[in-house]
Design a protein around this motif. Structure first.
Motif, PDB file in Angstrom:
ATOM      1  N   SER A 186      14.648 -12.570   1.244  1.00 48.64           N
ATOM      2  CA  SER A 186      13.574 -11.876   1.591  1.00 48.64           C
ATOM      3  C   SER A 186      13.948 -10.812   2.550  1.00 48.64           C
ATOM      4  CB  SER A 186      12.588 -12.678   2.586  1.00 48.64           C
ATOM      5  OG  SER A 186      12.102 -13.955   1.935  1.00 48.64           O
ATOM      6  N   TYR A 187      13.018  -9.543   2.363  1.00 52.12           N
ATOM      7  CA  TYR A 187      13.391  -8.403   3.338  1.00 52.12           C
ATOM      8  C   TYR A 187      12.393  -7.403   3.859  1.00 52.12           C
ATOM      9  CZ  TYR A 187      11.540  -6.181  -0.916  1.00 52.12           C
ATOM     10  OH  TYR A 187      10.603  -5.566  -1.978  1.00 52.12           O
ATOM     11  N   LYS A 218      -3.273  18.046  -2.097  1.00 56.14           N
ATOM     12  CA  LYS A 218      -2.030  18.512  -2.347  1.00 56.14           C
ATOM     13  C   LYS A 218      -0.616  17.711  -2.042  1.00 56.14           C
ATOM     14  CE  LYS A 218      -3.994  22.597  -2.142  1.00 56.14           C
ATOM     15  NZ  LYS A 218      -5.385  22.166  -2.144  1.00 56.14           N
ATOM     16  N   ASN A 219       0.504  18.194  -2.635  1.00 54.17           N
ATOM     17  CA  ASN A 219       1.640  17.252  -2.390  1.00 54.17           C
ATOM     18  C   ASN A 219       1.841  16.988  -0.806  1.00 54.17           C
ATOM     19  OD1 ASN A 219       1.873  17.488  -5.092  1.00 54.17           O
ATOM     20  ND2 ASN A 219       3.509  18.743  -5.201  1.00 54.17           N
ATOM     21  N   GLY A 220       2.198  15.920  -0.459  1.00 50.20           N
ATOM     22  CA  GLY A 220       2.470  15.633   1.190  1.00 50.20           C
ATOM     23  C   GLY A 220       3.487  14.667   1.167  1.00 50.20           C
ATOM     24  N   VAL A 221       3.616  14.222   2.464  1.00 50.98           N
ATOM     25  CA  VAL A 221       4.738  13.129   2.786  1.00 50.98           C
ATOM     26  C   VAL A 221       4.222  11.859   3.088  1.00 50.98           C
ATOM     27  CG1 VAL A 221       6.033  14.758   3.983  1.00 50.98           C
ATOM     28  CG2 VAL A 221       4.126  13.831   5.300  1.00 50.98           C
ATOM     29  N   VAL A 222       4.826  10.684   2.727  1.00 50.96           N
ATOM     30  CA  VAL A 222       4.388   9.550   2.994  1.00 50.96           C
ATOM     31  C   VAL A 222       5.404   8.609   3.890  1.00 50.96           C
ATOM     32  CG1 VAL A 222       5.263   8.688   0.844  1.00 50.96           C
ATOM     33  CG2 VAL A 222       3.823   7.332   1.695  1.00 50.96           C
ATOM     34  N   PHE A 223       5.161   7.750   4.769  1.00 51.21           N
ATOM     35  CA  PHE A 223       5.963   6.918   5.293  1.00 51.21           C
ATOM     36  C   PHE A 223       5.543   5.393   5.091  1.00 51.21           C
ATOM     37  CE2 PHE A 223       5.822  10.794   7.915  1.00 51.21           C
ATOM     38  CZ  PHE A 223       7.349  11.097   7.834  1.00 51.21           C
ATOM     39  N   ALA A 224       6.536   4.561   4.870  1.00 49.78           N
ATOM     40  CA  ALA A 224       5.937   3.137   4.577  1.00 49.78           C
ATOM     41  C   ALA A 224       6.761   2.089   5.075  1.00 49.78           C
ATOM     42  CB  ALA A 224       6.231   2.880   2.935  1.00 49.78           C
ATOM     43  N   LEU A 225       6.180   0.828   5.425  1.00 46.81           N
ATOM     44  CA  LEU A 225       6.895  -0.174   5.777  1.00 46.81           C
ATOM     45  C   LEU A 225       6.752  -1.318   4.716  1.00 46.81           C
ATOM     46  CD1 LEU A 225       8.270  -1.662   8.092  1.00 46.81           C
ATOM     47  CD2 LEU A 225       5.867  -2.303   8.958  1.00 46.81           C
ATOM     48  N   ASP A 226       7.551  -1.837   4.030  1.00 51.28           N
ATOM     49  CA  ASP A 226       7.531  -2.576   2.764  1.00 51.28           C
ATOM     50  C   ASP A 226       8.483  -3.877   3.086  1.00 51.28           C
ATOM     51  OD1 ASP A 226       6.818  -2.608  -0.280  1.00 51.28           O
ATOM     52  OD2 ASP A 226       8.980  -2.995  -0.120  1.00 51.28           O
ATOM     53  N   GLY A 227       7.859  -4.933   2.428  1.00 49.79           N
ATOM     54  CA  GLY A 227       8.585  -6.294   2.665  1.00 49.79           C
ATOM     55  C   GLY A 227       8.079  -7.160   1.414  1.00 49.79           C
ATOM     56  N   ALA A 228       9.119  -8.413   1.293  1.00 52.97           N
ATOM     57  CA  ALA A 228       8.880  -9.391   0.238  1.00 52.97           C
ATOM     58  C   ALA A 228       9.354 -10.604   0.936  1.00 52.97           C
ATOM     59  CB  ALA A 228       9.321  -8.869  -0.836  1.00 52.97           C
ATOM     60  N   VAL A 229       8.828 -11.817   0.610  1.00 47.29           N
ATOM     61  CA  VAL A 229       9.107 -12.996   0.872  1.00 47.29           C
ATOM     62  C   VAL A 229       9.077 -13.722  -0.490  1.00 47.29           C
ATOM     63  CG1 VAL A 229       8.307 -15.133   2.126  1.00 47.29           C
ATOM     64  CG2 VAL A 229       7.994 -13.065   3.176  1.00 47.29           C
TER      65      VAL A 229
END
Length: 244
Positions: free
Chosen positions: A31-32, A60-71
């Motif tokens: 998991s991560y 318009k094109n833009g920025v993205v910030f993400a928090l991602d995970g899986a179990v």
């Protein structure tokens, strides 16, 4: 002495061989949690700039910030989730002029002034089943997902007509903070450079039939009148992953 050195040398070679063989074995999936950033690209009607299309978003094109995970629940199968925040820009001068020309034609005006304030800010909260394939130190993650899109703001569009007629309405598209159902999928490739850390690249597709848009100064059925804004984006991110 020579016999002792020979035995020690053989032991070192055996240990080295086992360590090398262990490195070549497929790693065990864990998991991560990932921290990511990159580009968010509007697609479909969301990225179109057409006055006559009430679903065109002018995004318009833009920025993205993400928090991602899986179990992982069983072997390489698990449940993954992503939370993102993205900026899809604001209307520019060309957009305002295009809208102004459209309103001039629709309302038979000599002059129309269109001004816009604010930007597209939104978040996705998505989750779904994930399967991961291991190729030595590389991991390919495939996921189908569903969830919600939450709008924090959309561009405010204010339309001011000249005084060539008696109707002094000022149609205004109000900033939306609505929520809507969304669905999509993602594919990511990670490289494990240690027992605890990966680096990787990910593509994430999200689509929503649209968030509700409110208006004031209702012009009726004439001209452009937006009540729902479909949202479709393709996001590409890079990130670092911590194994849990």
């Amino acid at each position: 002495m020579k016999k002792t050195l020979t035995i020690l040398t053989l032991l070192v070679l055996i240990i080295s061989y086992k360590a090398s063989a262990q490195d070549d074995l497929p790693q065990q999936i864990k998991s991560y949690l990932s921290f990511e950033g990159g580009l968010s690209l509007p697609s479909g009607n969301f990225g179109k700039s057409i006055y006559g299309n009430n679903s065109a978003g002018y995004a318009k094109n833009g920025v993205v910030f993400a928090l991602d995970g899986a179990v992982y629940l069983y072997k390489n199968f698990g449940i993954g989730a992503t939370f993102t925040f993205q900026d899809q820009g604001e209307l520019n001068n060309n957009d305002a002029q295009s809208l102004s020309n459209g309103y001039n034609n629709s309302f038979v005006k000599d002059q129309t002034t269109v001004t816009s304030e604010g930007r597209y800010h939104s978040s996705f909260l998505m989750a779904g089943p994930q399967y991961s394939f291991i190729f030595n130190k590389f991991i390919l993650d495939l996921r189908a997902s569903a969830g919600i899109v939450k709008s924090w703001s959309t561009p405010i569009i204010i339309v001011e007509f000249d005084t060539s007629t008696d109707n002094n309405i000022v149609p205004t598209q109000v900033s939306s903070t609505a929520k809507a159902f969304a669905y999509g999928g993602s594919a990511g490739l990670r490289y494990s450079f240690s027992q605890s850390w990966d680096v990787g690249f990910k593509l994430n597709y999200v689509n929503s039939d649209g968030i509700a848009i409110q208006n004031s100064g209702d012009p009726g059925t004439t001209g452009r009148y937006v009540t729902k804004m479909p949202i479709t984006v393709l996001q590409s991110t890079v990130g670092i992953t911590l194994h849990l």
